[in-house]
Write a protein that holds these residues in place. Structure first.
Motif, short mmCIF file in Angstrom:
data_model
loop_
_atom_site.label_atom_id
_atom_site.label_comp_id
_atom_site.label_asym_id
_atom_site.label_seq_id
_atom_site.Cartn_x
_atom_site.Cartn_y
_atom_site.Cartn_z
N GLY A 242 35.51 44.95 40.09
CA GLY A 242 36.19 44.26 41.18
C GLY A 242 35.72 42.84 41.39
N TYR A 243 34.47 42.55 41.03
CA TYR A 243 33.97 41.19 41.23
C TYR A 243 34.78 40.19 40.41
CZ TYR A 243 31.43 41.98 36.81
OH TYR A 243 31.09 42.25 35.50
N GLU A 244 35.30 40.62 39.25
CA GLU A 244 36.10 39.71 38.44
C GLU A 244 37.42 39.37 39.13
OE1 GLU A 244 34.65 41.59 34.13
OE2 GLU A 244 36.73 41.77 34.80
N ILE A 245 38.02 40.37 39.77
CA ILE A 245 39.28 40.14 40.47
C ILE A 245 39.07 39.24 41.68
CG2 ILE A 245 41.21 41.26 41.67
CD1 ILE A 245 40.71 43.73 39.94
N ILE A 246 38.01 39.50 42.43
CA ILE A 246 37.70 38.65 43.58
C ILE A 246 37.48 37.21 43.13
CG2 ILE A 246 36.00 38.18 45.39
CD1 ILE A 246 35.51 41.23 45.49
N ALA A 247 36.67 37.04 42.08
CA ALA A 247 36.36 35.69 41.60
C ALA A 247 37.62 34.98 41.12
CB ALA A 247 35.34 35.77 40.47
N THR A 248 38.42 35.67 40.33
CA THR A 248 39.64 35.04 39.81
C THR A 248 40.56 34.61 40.93
OG1 THR A 248 39.48 36.38 37.80
CG2 THR A 248 41.60 35.35 38.26
N THR A 249 40.69 35.45 41.96
CA THR A 249 41.56 35.13 43.08
C THR A 249 41.08 33.90 43.82
OG1 THR A 249 42.08 37.49 43.33
CG2 THR A 249 42.61 36.04 45.18
N LEU A 250 39.79 33.83 44.13
CA LEU A 250 39.28 32.68 44.88
C LEU A 250 39.25 31.42 44.02
CD1 LEU A 250 38.54 34.98 46.85
CD2 LEU A 250 36.49 33.65 47.43
N ILE A 251 38.92 31.55 42.75
CA ILE A 251 38.92 30.39 41.87
C ILE A 251 40.33 29.81 41.76
CG2 ILE A 251 38.61 29.65 39.46
CD1 ILE A 251 36.23 31.66 39.37
N CYS A 252 41.34 30.69 41.81
CA CYS A 252 42.75 30.24 41.78
C CYS A 252 43.26 29.88 43.17
CB CYS A 252 43.63 31.32 41.15
SG CYS A 252 43.34 31.56 39.38
N LYS A 253 42.35 29.68 44.10
CA LYS A 253 42.67 29.24 45.47
C LYS A 253 43.65 30.19 46.17
CE LYS A 253 41.86 24.36 44.41
NZ LYS A 253 42.39 22.98 44.43
N CYS A 254 43.46 31.49 45.92
CA CYS A 254 44.23 32.55 46.58
C CYS A 254 45.73 32.48 46.25
CB CYS A 254 44.01 32.52 48.09
SG CYS A 254 42.31 32.93 48.56
N ARG A 255 46.07 31.86 45.16
CA ARG A 255 47.46 31.87 44.69
C ARG A 255 47.65 33.15 43.88
NH1 ARG A 255 46.73 25.65 42.73
NH2 ARG A 255 46.82 24.69 44.82
N VAL A 256 48.30 34.11 44.49
CA VAL A 256 48.33 35.47 43.96
C VAL A 256 48.94 35.53 42.57
CG1 VAL A 256 49.27 37.79 44.30
CG2 VAL A 256 48.29 36.53 46.24
N ASP A 257 50.09 34.91 42.38
CA ASP A 257 50.75 34.98 41.07
C ASP A 257 49.91 34.31 39.99
OD1 ASP A 257 52.83 36.38 42.16
OD2 ASP A 257 54.18 34.65 42.32
N LYS A 258 49.35 33.16 40.31
CA LYS A 258 48.52 32.46 39.34
C LYS A 258 47.29 33.28 39.00
CE LYS A 258 45.97 28.14 38.62
NZ LYS A 258 45.60 26.81 39.20
N ALA A 259 46.63 33.85 40.01
CA ALA A 259 45.43 34.66 39.77
C ALA A 259 45.77 35.90 38.96
CB ALA A 259 44.80 35.06 41.10
N THR A 260 46.91 36.50 39.23
CA THR A 260 47.33 37.69 38.47
C THR A 260 47.48 37.36 36.99
OG1 THR A 260 48.51 38.58 40.39
CG2 THR A 260 49.10 39.46 38.22
N GLU A 261 48.18 36.28 36.69
CA GLU A 261 48.40 35.90 35.29
C GLU A 261 47.08 35.50 34.63
OE1 GLU A 261 51.18 36.40 33.58
OE2 GLU A 261 51.76 37.35 35.47
N LYS A 262 46.23 34.82 35.37
CA LYS A 262 44.94 34.42 34.81
C LYS A 262 44.09 35.65 34.49
CE LYS A 262 42.14 31.04 33.66
NZ LYS A 262 42.45 30.12 32.56
N TYR A 263 44.11 36.62 35.38
CA TYR A 263 43.29 37.81 35.15
C TYR A 263 43.85 38.66 34.01
CZ TYR A 263 40.22 41.73 35.91
OH TYR A 263 39.27 42.71 35.72
N LYS A 264 45.17 38.71 33.90
CA LYS A 264 45.77 39.43 32.77
C LYS A 264 45.33 38.80 31.45
CE LYS A 264 50.04 41.07 35.00
NZ LYS A 264 51.53 40.94 34.99
N ARG A 265 45.36 37.48 31.41
CA ARG A 265 44.94 36.79 30.19
C ARG A 265 43.47 37.07 29.89
NH1 ARG A 265 44.59 30.25 29.45
NH2 ARG A 265 44.01 30.24 27.25
N PHE A 266 42.65 37.09 30.93
CA PHE A 266 41.23 37.38 30.75
C PHE A 266 41.05 38.79 30.19
CE2 PHE A 266 37.32 39.16 32.65
CZ PHE A 266 36.39 38.38 32.00
N CYS A 267 41.75 39.78 30.75
CA CYS A 267 41.66 41.16 30.27
C CYS A 267 42.10 41.27 28.82
CB CYS A 267 42.49 42.08 31.14
SG CYS A 267 41.78 42.43 32.77
#
Length: 295
Positions: free
Chosen positions: A40-65
């Motif tokens: 979960g720490y990865e999801i939290i980090a990705t979300t905050l690093i993407c400035k809480c932009r949900v769609d952007k954070a989702t795509e970034k985390y998918k790419r990371f996975c």
């Protein structure tokens, strides 16, 4: 420990809701492995690093996975000594524990070196833990890092293994938002090589804002951003814990993440991800939503 508790803090309501939104999106994608929700720490980090932009954070985390899957890297929860098996001292030597820059952001310091193909997976494991450990405080998550790639300790021509582009693509899958992005100690030929890689990949695969902040510079300029005491120990900074201890402490105290190691998985992000999701998104189950992020 007190040092870990100093990291613990609650996310704001906006941040909580953004993380929940990212989890809801990820649960709708069957390509996301269930174990991702245990990290979960990865999801939290990705979300905050993407400035809480949900769609952007989702795509970034998918790419990371997807990147982790490419290297066959799994099981990246709260690290233990046993989890570090297979990562050599030489590989850990690529990462330097620092303090903060002059604005209170953590410093992400990497000693640039080539990676033999047989060490790729171990390198990705170590890099992932170190990357998120550096981000394990709310100020850094919200404000970014000072990112330093230091090649000054090895001025000789470095061996190439033919996987440089592959590894560059891997690094670009991390949710990085540096305030400063500095490369130190490169020769003219090395700069040409790095610029060529960026041209080939960065133009279509990386955040242009990140690339615009990349700067070839001197150690003196780095010292202008990072106080002397906060520099790596080998460059005159204060004595610090070794990198493995640093990684364990910081990730175990990651803001907003109640890891299962604490014995209460009912409040864990992994459990939250198992809540029902309908066509309207995440069903948070009342009060549980607000408790899930409490340390």
């Amino acid at each position: 420990p007190q040092m870990a508790s100093e990291q613990a803090a609650e996310l704001t309501k906006e941040e909580q809701e953004a993380v929940e939104g990212v989890i809801a999106n990820l649960k709708l994608d069957s390509s996301i492995p269930p174990e991702a929700f245990e990290r979960g720490y990865e999801i939290i980090a990705t979300t905050l690093i993407c400035k809480c932009r949900v769609d952007k954070a989702t795509e970034k985390y998918k790419r990371f996975c997807k990147m982790l899957e490419t290297f066959g890297v799994h099981k990246l929860g709260a690290p233990t000594d046993k989890d570090f098996d297979g990562i050599s001292p030489h590989q850990w030597g690529s990462y330097r524990v620092c303090g903060k820059d002059k604005d209170g952001r953590q410093v992400l310091w990497i000693n640039g070196q080539p990676i033999p193909p047989e060490n790729e997976a171990a390198c990705i494991r170590a890099s992932t833990w170190f990357f998120f450990a550096v981000h394990a405080d709310l100020h850094t998550l919200r404000e970014g890092v000072t990112f330093v790639i230091d090649s000054s300790s090895n001025q000789q021509e470095k061996e190439k293994y033919g996987n440089e582009r592959k590894m560059q693509e891997a690094w670009q899958a991390y949710p990085l938002r540096p305030k400063h992005f500095l490369i130190v100690g490169t020769s003219f030929l090395q700069r040409l090589f790095i610029n060529a890689i960026i041209t080939l990949i960065g133009a279509f695969a990386y955040n242009n804002k990140v690339l615009k902040r990349l700067k070839f510079t001197s150690m003196d300029e780095v010292r202008g951003l990072v106080p002397s005491a906060d520099m790596p120990t080998h460059l005159g900074g204060d004595a610090r814990e070794d990198v493995k201890t640093y990684v364990q402490r910081r990730i175990n105290g990651f803001p907003g993440w109640k890891a299962q190691r604490q014995g209460d998985p009912s409040l864990d992000l992994a459990d939250m991800a198992n809540l029902s999701i309908g066509s309207e998104g995440l069903d948070t189950g009342g009060e549980k939503k607000r408790e899930v992020f409490h340390m």
